[in-house]
Design a protein around this motif. Structure first.
Motif, mmCIF file in Angstrom:
data_model
loop_
_atom_site.group_PDB
_atom_site.id
_atom_site.type_symbol
_atom_site.label_atom_id
_atom_site.label_comp_id
_atom_site.label_asym_id
_atom_site.label_seq_id
_atom_site.Cartn_x
_atom_site.Cartn_y
_atom_site.Cartn_z
ATOM 1 N N LYS A 41 33.921 42.057 18.577
ATOM 2 C CA LYS A 41 34.721 43.156 19.114
ATOM 3 C C LYS A 41 34.045 44.498 18.886
ATOM 4 N N ASN A 42 33.463 44.680 17.712
ATOM 5 C CA ASN A 42 32.799 45.941 17.405
ATOM 6 C C ASN A 42 31.544 46.133 18.235
ATOM 7 N N VAL A 43 30.744 45.102 18.347
ATOM 8 C CA VAL A 43 29.506 45.213 19.124
ATOM 9 C C VAL A 43 29.819 45.527 20.580
ATOM 10 N N GLU A 44 30.756 44.810 21.143
ATOM 11 C CA GLU A 44 31.089 45.029 22.548
ATOM 12 C C GLU A 44 31.680 46.410 22.778
ATOM 13 N N ARG A 45 32.548 46.843 21.880
ATOM 14 C CA ARG A 45 33.194 48.152 22.038
ATOM 15 C C ARG A 45 32.166 49.287 21.970
ATOM 16 N N VAL A 46 31.264 49.198 21.014
ATOM 17 C CA VAL A 46 30.306 50.286 20.822
ATOM 18 C C VAL A 46 29.259 50.310 21.936
ATOM 19 N N VAL A 47 28.726 49.149 22.288
ATOM 20 C CA VAL A 47 27.681 49.106 23.312
ATOM 21 C C VAL A 47 28.220 49.534 24.669
ATOM 22 N N ARG A 48 29.467 49.230 24.951
ATOM 23 C CA ARG A 48 30.050 49.662 26.223
ATOM 24 C C ARG A 48 30.208 51.174 26.280
ATOM 25 N N LEU A 63 24.881 41.213 30.065
ATOM 26 C CA LEU A 63 25.763 40.168 29.542
ATOM 27 C C LEU A 63 27.186 40.650 29.788
ATOM 28 N N ASP A 64 27.905 39.945 30.650
ATOM 29 C CA ASP A 64 29.253 40.375 31.048
ATOM 30 C C ASP A 64 29.254 41.807 31.567
ATOM 31 N N GLY A 65 28.167 42.158 32.266
ATOM 32 C CA GLY A 65 28.099 43.471 32.891
ATOM 33 C C GLY A 65 27.548 44.579 32.019
ATOM 34 N N TYR A 66 27.135 44.261 30.782
ATOM 35 C CA TYR A 66 26.635 45.292 29.872
ATOM 36 C C TYR A 66 25.271 44.903 29.311
ATOM 37 N N ASN A 67 24.457 45.931 29.047
ATOM 38 C CA ASN A 67 23.114 45.725 28.514
ATOM 39 C C ASN A 67 23.116 45.956 27.003
ATOM 40 N N TYR A 68 22.894 44.903 26.245
ATOM 41 C CA TYR A 68 22.881 44.989 24.782
ATOM 42 C C TYR A 68 21.468 45.112 24.225
ATOM 43 N N LYS A 69 20.478 45.089 25.097
ATOM 44 C CA LYS A 69 19.099 44.986 24.634
ATOM 45 C C LYS A 69 18.511 46.299 24.127
ATOM 46 N N HIS A 70 19.231 47.390 24.318
ATOM 47 C CA HIS A 70 18.791 48.670 23.758
ATOM 48 C C HIS A 70 19.370 48.892 22.354
ATOM 49 N N SER A 71 20.196 47.972 21.900
ATOM 50 C CA SER A 71 20.837 48.104 20.591
ATOM 51 C C SER A 71 19.854 47.820 19.465
ATOM 52 N N ILE A 72 20.247 48.247 18.265
ATOM 53 C CA ILE A 72 19.435 48.019 17.069
ATOM 54 C C ILE A 72 20.333 47.427 15.988
ATOM 55 N N PHE A 73 19.865 46.334 15.389
ATOM 56 C CA PHE A 73 20.594 45.666 14.311
ATOM 57 C C PHE A 73 19.733 45.704 13.049
ATOM 58 N N VAL A 74 20.337 46.163 11.958
ATOM 59 C CA VAL A 74 19.615 46.313 10.695
ATOM 60 C C VAL A 74 20.337 45.530 9.606
ATOM 61 N N PHE A 75 19.601 44.670 8.910
ATOM 62 C CA PHE A 75 20.147 43.903 7.792
ATOM 63 C C PHE A 75 19.537 44.426 6.489
ATOM 64 N N LEU A 76 20.362 44.587 5.458
ATOM 65 C CA LEU A 76 19.891 44.995 4.134
ATOM 66 C C LEU A 76 20.196 43.888 3.148
#
Length: 319
Positions: A111-118, A152-165
């Motif tokens: 839900k968070n990923v979809e909301r923010v990327v949109r 993906l479902d009409g939105y581009n997620y490939k410009h996003s950045i995911f960081v793990f610590l």
């Protein structure tokens, strides 16, 4: 504050330069982390059509600079930094404490990923304490990191950045770094390939971590496993000087007091005192402690009977 738009000046055009300058100025002893993080960000941001989202995994002991780097990444990318609506920060011990609620946590992430990327394709998601996260939670990210086609479902997620610590692999980092020191090799001569496979294997096989048997690693979706090396005393002293200046310590005594503050900290191994056991984690507290100590000494030297009498007068009026 007005509505935050997904464009300059809310989303900085100079994010790479901002990040590089900040890390070069205040992140000490981490030549690999700086070079890899800045270069990875530049390659991703400047690609108009990336094949996947950028995923970087930061590994090392507490105090080595992982959180510091993620904070500067937020500030470099967005005018509002961590307060930007295009950033989501998750702390595992707070957001994902129960190993029995993996599916619930996965849904929260989706839900968070979809909301923010949109709202903004140039979104940033940071997951802290991945080593304390229940295994499987991060698998929710797989479709967003790498999906067929541009949308993906009409939105581009490939410009996003995911960081793990994560602290996972910190022991291995220390072993490799110490071995190089024993062999007389310069710390700065260590290269990315000295650590990459070790960190990948440790993250995938560590049963206590959120990347244990993860599809993210199995599908080779982590672009870079970034090592944050254990900090030597000289690096801690550099951190101390930065904090001393930030807190307004008299410049004429900073060099001497940096040594005094460094002496308050503990190092490993005990006989060599080579690496700080807490990195720069406690530096701020120790600097403030030392400054308070100096102020108390000055106040004590200037304390006289008149001060005592004045305090007594105040006490009487309170009564």
């Amino acid at each position: 504050m007005g509505y935050e738009t997904c464009e300059h000046p809310n989303v900085h055009r100079s994010a790479v330069k901002r990040l590089r300058n900040a890390l070069n100025k205040e992140l000490f002893g981490q030549h690999l982390a700086i070079n890899i993080t800045v270069t990875a960000l530049k390659a991703h941001i400047e690609d108009p059509d990336p094949s996947k989202a950028l995923v970087i995994s930061l590994h090392g002991w507490a105090g080595s600079g992982k959180t510091f780097t993620s904070q500067h990444l937020m500030n470099a990318m967005y005018k509002s930094g961590m307060n930007s609506s295009f950033v989501r920060f998750f702390m595992s011990s707070y957001h994902f404490p129960d190993a029995e609620k993996v599916q619930e946590y996965q849904e929260l992430i989706r839900k968070n990923v979809e909301r923010v990327v949109r709202a903004c394709p140039r979104a940033l998601f940071i997951f802290d304490e991945v080593d304390k996260m229940p295994p499987g939670v991060l698998d929710a990210l797989v479709p967003y990191i790498h999906h067929p086609g541009q949308l993906l479902d009409g939105y581009n997620y490939k410009h996003s950045i995911f960081v793990f610590l994560s602290n996972t692999g910190a022991n291995d980092l220390t072993k490799i770094t110490r071995k190089a020191w024993e062999e007389g090799r310069n710390r700065e001569d260590l290269i990315f390939t000295d650590f990459e496979q070790v960190l990948s294997n440790e993250a995938f096989n560590s049963k206590d971590g959120g990347l244990y048997k993860s599809r993210i690693i199995d599908k080779v979706l982590v672009d870079f496993f970034i090592p944050f090396l254990p900090l030597e005393r000289r690096h801690v002293i550099a951190c101390i000087k930065v904090e001393a200046r930030r807190h307004g310590m008299d410049p004429s005594i900073i060099d001497e007091e940096a040594e005094n503050v460094a002496n308050l900290m503990t190092y490993w191994p005990a006989d060599l005192k080579l690496y700080s056991t807490t990195g720069c984690k406690k530096v701020d507290s120790y600097v403030k402690y030392r400054m308070a100590q100096l102020n108390l000494d000055r106040e004590s030297d200037g304390f006289d009977d008149e001060d005592m009498e004045e305090d007594d007068e105040y006490s009487k009026t309170d009564l």
